[in-house]
Design an enzyme around this catalytic site. Structure first.
Site, PDB file in Angstrom:
ATOM      1  N   ARG A 103       0.832  -0.985  -0.172  1.00 12.49           N
ATOM      2  CA  ARG A 103       0.047   0.142   0.143  1.00 12.49           C
ATOM      3  C   ARG A 103       0.935   1.028  -0.017  1.00 12.49           C
ATOM      4  NH1 ARG A 103      -5.517   1.434   3.378  1.00 12.49           N
ATOM      5  NH2 ARG A 103      -6.191  -0.004   1.923  1.00 12.49           N
ATOM      6  N   GLN A 133      -9.956  -4.396  -3.366  1.00 14.38           N
ATOM      7  CA  GLN A 133     -11.058  -3.594  -2.943  1.00 14.38           C
ATOM      8  C   GLN A 133     -12.302  -4.019  -3.900  1.00 14.38           C
ATOM      9  OE1 GLN A 133     -12.248  -2.157   0.074  1.00 14.38           O
ATOM     10  NE2 GLN A 133     -14.131  -2.804  -0.878  1.00 14.38           N
ATOM     11  N   ARG A 289     -13.574  -8.730   1.683  1.00 15.11           N
ATOM     12  CA  ARG A 289     -12.086  -8.527   1.581  1.00 15.11           C
ATOM     13  C   ARG A 289     -11.228  -9.666   1.940  1.00 15.11           C
ATOM     14  NH1 ARG A 289     -10.015  -3.465   1.326  1.00 15.11           N
ATOM     15  NH2 ARG A 289      -8.096  -4.780   0.657  1.00 15.11           N
TER      16      ARG A 289
HETATM   17  N1  NVA Z   1      -9.715   6.294  -1.832  1.00 17.47           N
HETATM   18  C1  NVA Z   1      -9.475   6.019  -0.258  1.00 17.47           C
HETATM   19  C2  NVA Z   1      -9.746   4.812  -0.183  1.00 17.47           C
HETATM   20  C3  NVA Z   1      -9.651   4.218   1.266  1.00 17.47           C
HETATM   21  C4  NVA Z   1      -9.647   2.711   1.374  1.00 17.47           C
HETATM   22  C5  NVA Z   1      -8.099   6.516  -0.050  1.00 17.47           C
HETATM   23  O1  NVA Z   1      -7.396   6.328  -0.996  1.00 17.47           O
HETATM   24  O2  NVA Z   1      -7.709   6.904   1.100  1.00 17.47           O
HETATM   25  N1   CP Z   2     -11.355  -0.273   2.356  1.00 18.02           N
HETATM   26  C1   CP Z   2     -10.034  -0.343   2.644  1.00 18.02           C
HETATM   27  O1   CP Z   2      -9.056  -0.484   2.036  1.00 18.02           O
HETATM   28  O2   CP Z   2     -10.019   0.092   3.926  1.00 18.02           O
HETATM   29  P1   CP Z   2      -8.534  -0.145   4.871  1.00 18.02           P
HETATM   30  O3   CP Z   2      -7.941   1.474   4.578  1.00 18.02           O
HETATM   31  O4   CP Z   2      -8.922   0.151   6.365  1.00 18.02           O
HETATM   32  O5   CP Z   2      -7.604  -0.879   4.362  1.00 18.02           O
END
Ligand code: NVA
Ligand code: CP
Length: 305
Positions: A103, A133, A289
């Protein structure tokens, strides 16, 4: 041979359906004696440069339930946070683990990691997309509706990573997707071109009601994504009228599924009454998920073709 899962396109149309079928099998067998452990004895590094609840826990539990060992690496407290090049991290982690999930803030970092890692790399969210997701979202829709085709999909709000991945799904599966985004907050243009070339019927409109009207699936996400915190005030202004309220949902079909990847900001992009209401499937989405993470990990690690 392994393969990366940086975007839904890495799976392609056939692979995407295969992933959803596999996720359904993991859902059906979870906690039973038939639950497979195809990754026994393996290890997976789950690297996070941004906050996470669902992605981190679903990946960790998925890896564990598949028989493997998850190693979570947060940028704070690791050499990544102190500027070690992603190319070096890629090569080192590949000597230890059988897959890397990342991430990150930048799509470029994800691509560099994949380029230099021997282990398969899975996108656990970048600024360009959130394919893990989307697998969960599609599994949830298909389970509740029994199909994905022939439905009308709507996206309300920011043209962000989630919107981009929805567009990718529309291209791969050929469905109709209408996105209502305020001017200046459109999704990635190359994603749109690619999806349309593949046959996805994707439209951008400026009126949320136009997108919601007749929708079978209505999705939204935060106005300001991680890394955009400083834009919060400007975005609140720009997104006025783009909240998924009861009134907006009333324009959709009666059996509409309201989706949100979470975390949600009640009273901003979604009304509390909608999030907690009968048309909301967000908790099923969150559960999915786990099943879809298993499917993606096995798909990436166990590929033999
Ligand atoms: N668009 C949001 C999704 C979080 C799961 C972000 O990137 O923060
Ligand atoms: N939806 C999602 O990716 O949630 P988190 O940011 O908690 O991982």
């Amino acid at each position: 041979m392994s393969r990366d899962f940086l975007s839904l396109s890495d799976a392609g149309t056939h692979g995407l359906v295969e992933l959803l079928d596999s996720a359904d099998r993991f859902r059906a067998t979870r906690g039973t004696t038939d639950a497979p452990k195809p990754l026994l004895g393996k290890s997976v590094a789950c690297v996070f440069e941004k906050a996470s609840t669902r992605t981190r826990i679903s990946l960790e539990v998925a890896v564990f339930e598949l028989g493997a060992h998850p190693v979570v690496l947060l940028s704070a407290g690791s050499q990544i946070g102190r500027g070690e090049p992603v190319e070096d991290t890629a090569r080192v982690l590949s000597r230890y683990v059988h897959a890397i999930t990342l991430r990150t803030f930048s799509q470029k970092a994800l691509e560099l990691l994949a380029e230099h890692a021997e282990a398969p790399v899975l996108n656990a969210l970048s600024d360009l997309g959130h394919p893990l997701q989307l697998l969960a979202d599609l599994q949830t829709v298909r389970r509740i509706r029994g199909k994905l085709e022939g439905l009308r999909y709507a996206w309300i709000g920011d043209g962000n990573n989630m919107a981009n991945s929805w567009i990718e799904a529309a291209g791969l599966l050929g469905f109709e997707l209408t996105l209502a985004c305020p001017e200046g907050y459109d999704p990635d243009p190359s994603m749109l071109v690619e999806a349309r070339d593949r046959g996805g019927r994707v439209r951008i409109v400026r009126d949320p009601r136009e997108a919601a009207t007749g929708a079978d699936v209505l999705s939204t996400d935060v106005f300001a994504s991680m890394g955009q915190e400083e834009e919060q005030a400007a975005r609140l202004e720009a997104f006025a009228g783009f909240s998924v309220t009861e009134e907006l949902v009333s324009h959709a079909n009666d059996d509409v599924m309201v989706l949100h990847c979470l975390p949600a900001h009640r009273g901003e992009e979604i009304a509390a009454g909608v999030l907690e209401g009968p048309r909301s499937f967000v908790w099923d989405q969150a559960e999915a998920r786990l099943h879809t993470a298993k499917a993606a990990l096995v798909w990436a690690i166990e590929h033999d073709g």
